[in-house]
Design a protein around this motif. Structure first.
Motif, PDB file in Angstrom:
ATOM      1  N   VAL A  83       0.860  -1.193   0.000  1.00  0.00           N
ATOM      2  CA  VAL A  83       0.000   0.000   0.000  1.00  0.00           C
ATOM      3  C   VAL A  83       0.892   1.237   0.000  1.00  0.00           C
ATOM      4  CG1 VAL A  83      -1.817   1.253   1.207  1.00  0.00           C
ATOM      5  CG2 VAL A  83      -1.785  -1.253   1.267  1.00  0.00           C
ATOM      6  N   PRO A  84       0.852   2.065  -1.038  1.00  0.00           N
ATOM      7  CA  PRO A  84       1.662   3.294  -1.038  1.00  0.00           C
ATOM      8  C   PRO A  84       1.103   4.316  -0.055  1.00  0.00           C
ATOM      9  CG  PRO A  84       0.282   3.211  -2.991  1.00  0.00           C
ATOM     10  CD  PRO A  84       0.100   1.887  -2.296  1.00  0.00           C
ATOM     11  N   LYS A  85       1.968   5.199   0.419  1.00  0.00           N
ATOM     12  CA  LYS A  85       1.587   6.212   1.398  1.00  0.00           C
ATOM     13  C   LYS A  85       1.600   7.598   0.759  1.00  0.00           C
ATOM     14  CE  LYS A  85       3.470   3.611   5.306  1.00  0.00           C
ATOM     15  NZ  LYS A  85       4.410   3.637   6.455  1.00  0.00           N
ATOM     16  N   GLU A  86       0.896   8.515   1.413  1.00  0.00           N
ATOM     17  CA  GLU A  86       0.825   9.886   0.908  1.00  0.00           C
ATOM     18  C   GLU A  86       2.183  10.573   1.046  1.00  0.00           C
ATOM     19  OE1 GLU A  86      -2.450  13.343   1.472  1.00  0.00           O
ATOM     20  OE2 GLU A  86      -1.138  12.996   3.174  1.00  0.00           O
ATOM     21  N   ILE A  87       2.539  11.356   0.033  1.00  0.00           N
ATOM     22  CA  ILE A  87       3.831  12.042   0.049  1.00  0.00           C
ATOM     23  C   ILE A  87       3.832  13.164   1.079  1.00  0.00           C
ATOM     24  CG2 ILE A  87       5.465  13.355  -1.337  1.00  0.00           C
ATOM     25  CD1 ILE A  87       4.441  11.858  -3.779  1.00  0.00           C
ATOM     26  N   GLY A  88       2.778  13.971   1.102  1.00  0.00           N
ATOM     27  CA  GLY A  88       2.686  15.046   2.090  1.00  0.00           C
ATOM     28  C   GLY A  88       3.751  16.107   1.879  1.00  0.00           C
ATOM     29  N   TYR A  89       4.512  16.378   2.949  1.00  0.00           N
ATOM     30  CA  TYR A  89       5.566  17.397   2.911  1.00  0.00           C
ATOM     31  C   TYR A  89       6.962  16.772   2.844  1.00  0.00           C
ATOM     32  CZ  TYR A  89       1.889  20.649   4.316  1.00  0.00           C
ATOM     33  OH  TYR A  89       0.742  21.402   4.360  1.00  0.00           O
ATOM     34  N   LYS A  90       7.066  15.524   2.412  1.00  0.00           N
ATOM     35  CA  LYS A  90       8.365  14.856   2.364  1.00  0.00           C
ATOM     36  C   LYS A  90       9.290  15.503   1.337  1.00  0.00           C
ATOM     37  CE  LYS A  90       6.557  10.334   3.768  1.00  0.00           C
ATOM     38  NZ  LYS A  90       6.385   8.914   3.362  1.00  0.00           N
ATOM     39  N   ASP A  91       8.761  15.813   0.140  1.00  0.00           N
ATOM     40  CA  ASP A  91       9.612  16.402  -0.896  1.00  0.00           C
ATOM     41  C   ASP A  91      10.088  17.795  -0.511  1.00  0.00           C
ATOM     42  OD1 ASP A  91       9.235  14.111  -2.313  1.00  0.00           O
ATOM     43  OD2 ASP A  91       7.750  14.934  -3.698  1.00  0.00           O
ATOM     44  N   ILE A  92       9.244  18.560   0.160  1.00  0.00           N
ATOM     45  CA  ILE A  92       9.657  19.904   0.597  1.00  0.00           C
ATOM     46  C   ILE A  92      10.769  19.799   1.631  1.00  0.00           C
ATOM     47  CG2 ILE A  92       8.848  22.045   1.648  1.00  0.00           C
ATOM     48  CD1 ILE A  92       6.056  21.341   0.605  1.00  0.00           C
ATOM     49  N   ARG A  93      10.618  18.879   2.545  1.00  0.00           N
ATOM     50  CA  ARG A  93      11.661  18.673   3.557  1.00  0.00           C
ATOM     51  C   ARG A  93      12.964  18.245   2.895  1.00  0.00           C
ATOM     52  NH1 ARG A  93      13.187  13.884   5.979  1.00  0.00           N
ATOM     53  NH2 ARG A  93      14.313  14.101   7.961  1.00  0.00           N
ATOM     54  N   GLN A  94      12.882  17.360   1.911  1.00  0.00           N
ATOM     55  CA  GLN A  94      14.087  16.916   1.214  1.00  0.00           C
ATOM     56  C   GLN A  94      14.731  18.055   0.428  1.00  0.00           C
ATOM     57  OE1 GLN A  94      15.634  14.150   1.520  1.00  0.00           O
ATOM     58  NE2 GLN A  94      17.156  14.417  -0.102  1.00  0.00           N
ATOM     59  N   PHE A  95      13.923  18.922  -0.148  1.00  0.00           N
ATOM     60  CA  PHE A  95      14.457  20.056  -0.909  1.00  0.00           C
ATOM     61  C   PHE A  95      15.218  21.022  -0.002  1.00  0.00           C
ATOM     62  CE2 PHE A  95      13.624  24.518  -2.104  1.00  0.00           C
ATOM     63  CZ  PHE A  95      14.398  24.589  -3.247  1.00  0.00           C
ATOM     64  N   LEU A  96      14.666  21.339   1.158  1.00  0.00           N
ATOM     65  CA  LEU A  96      15.331  22.270   2.073  1.00  0.00           C
ATOM     66  C   LEU A  96      16.611  21.673   2.641  1.00  0.00           C
ATOM     67  CD1 LEU A  96      12.229  23.712   3.971  1.00  0.00           C
ATOM     68  CD2 LEU A  96      13.483  24.735   2.070  1.00  0.00           C
ATOM     69  N   LYS A  97      16.609  20.368   2.879  1.00  0.00           N
ATOM     70  CA  LYS A  97      17.828  19.731   3.364  1.00  0.00           C
ATOM     71  C   LYS A  97      18.884  19.653   2.268  1.00  0.00           C
ATOM     72  CE  LYS A  97      16.339  18.662   7.530  1.00  0.00           C
ATOM     73  NZ  LYS A  97      16.963  19.211   8.766  1.00  0.00           N
TER      74      LYS A  97
END
Length: 377
Positions: A244-258
């Motif tokens: 079952v895939p999960k919602e992305i949410g704010y994961k990509d934004i967090r990865q971009f800032l890091k």
């Protein structure tokens, strides 16, 4: 009989005391035999010792005198006489200068040169200062090279280019104003850079890897003169081994800032933060309270990262099922730590609702805390 048994000894275990001194009597005193082959180290030092009589008691309490030996301090041998001092030489002339010392020049006593630069806040472009060495060091203040080596270096002529051609100029040789125009043409866009939409995310990042100079100058314009908007991504994604895939949410934004690092975080100037809850269709395993953005750990990490920025304008949009209240202490405190010169909450046109999902008194207090008292821009 218990009393007459030599192996068990006497059955009276009470402590007996001397009638004369009142001290306890030690029955085993003087009865321990020395071990065969034992040599006392005091025998070796007999020549430095003298006997001393001290009284002691026997089993019946009678006082006996014993002779003990006391050490004598060894006399210290006299110190040897110091050698005679040399005659005092007055009016002594300095030694002749060696060959190594004669090739160096003395340090000149020139006053120090002070340079002061008043750079305004918000300045992005590079500050280039060119100094003429002939003006700073007119008499070659201090040169560590020998004179012979200097003559050899000066005698060699400068290498001339082949066929009389000059060295070709590159991008770094252009003035800073022209380089900034090239950066703005490549990196700056009139539209807002939105997450998670990837339509205008391609900003010619390969050009930044040309050199360190291009990277430092280009990043200041790429992140400083563009507008960024961070929204929740309601799409699902997951590794191939999860059913079952999960919602992305704010994961990509967090990865971009890091990924851009703290060096580029300070270049961010205009940021819009859109706060929304997760959808029930993409998160069926969560409850209604767990779907709120207040409990999203990736969003909390994004807020912690934004504390390092020096924003000029911050637009915070509050949506969701419930309004943000004062009881949501943890999330409100994270927001208060982000500072900007201007803090607004404007949804803009094209939305079917224009009410902020935050209580009015909470927004007033939050805006006052997030607005920087001393403006940077």
């Amino acid at each position: 009989d218990r009393d007459s048994s030599p192996e068990l000894g006497s059955s009276n275990f009470k402590t007996q005391y001397s009638k004369q001194t009142g001290r306890p009597i030690r029955r085993s005193a003087g009865k321990v035999k020395p071990t065969a082959g034992y040599v006392d180290s005091k025998v070796i030092e007999d020549e430095y010792e003298e006997p001393i009589e001290t009284p002691s008691e026997d089993d019946d309490g009678n006082i006996k005198s014993h002779q003990h030996k006391r050490k004598r301090k060894r006399k210290r041998s006299p110190s040897p006489e110091p050698p005679p001092l040399d005659d005092v030489i007055r009016n002594d002339e300095p030694d002749e200068r060696s060959e190594d010392e004669s090739v160096f020049q003395k340090k000149s006593k020139l006053p120090p040169i002070e340079l002061q630069f008043n750079v305004p806040l918000g300045f992005h472009g590079p500050l280039v200062v060119k100094l003429d060495r002939s003006l700073l060091l007119p008499d070659m203040a201090y040169d560590m090279r020998p004179r012979r080596a200097m003559k050899k270096i000066r005698a060699e002529p400068d290498p001339q280019p082949l066929d009389g051609q000059k060295k070709p100029l590159g991008f770094a040789d252009l003035p800073a104003e022209l380089r900034n125009k090239v950066y703005r043409h490549l990196f700056v866009t009139d539209e807002t850079v939105k997450f998670p939409d990837a339509e205008n995310m391609s900003r010619s990042s390969q050009f930044l890897s040309v050199s360190k100079l291009v990277h430092n100058e280009g990043c200041s314009i790429l992140y400083g003169e563009n507008k960024f908007r961070f929204d929740r991504n309601h799409k699902t994604r997951g590794p191939f081994w999860e059913p079952v895939p999960k919602e992305i949410g704010y994961k990509d934004i967090r990865q971009f800032l890091k990924m851009i690092g703290p060096e580029n975080l300070v270049y961010l100037r205009d940021v819009t933060l859109f706060l929304s809850d997760a959808l029930p269709s993409t998160t069926p395993e969560l409850t209604h309270e767990s779907r709120r953005y207040l409990h999203d750990e990736h969003l909390l990490d994004v807020l912690r990262t934004l504390r390092q920025t020096k924003l000029r304008k911050l637009n915070v949009l509050f949506t969701g099922r419930r309004s943000l209240a004062r009881t949501d202490i943890k999330f409100v405190e994270y927001l208060m730590q982000i500072k900007a010169d201007e803090v607004i909450s404007d949804l803009g046109t094209g939305w079917y609702y224009h009410n902020r999902k935050i209580e009015s008194y909470v927004w007033k207090e939050l805006k006052d805390k997030m607005t920087r008292k001393k403006k940077l821009y």
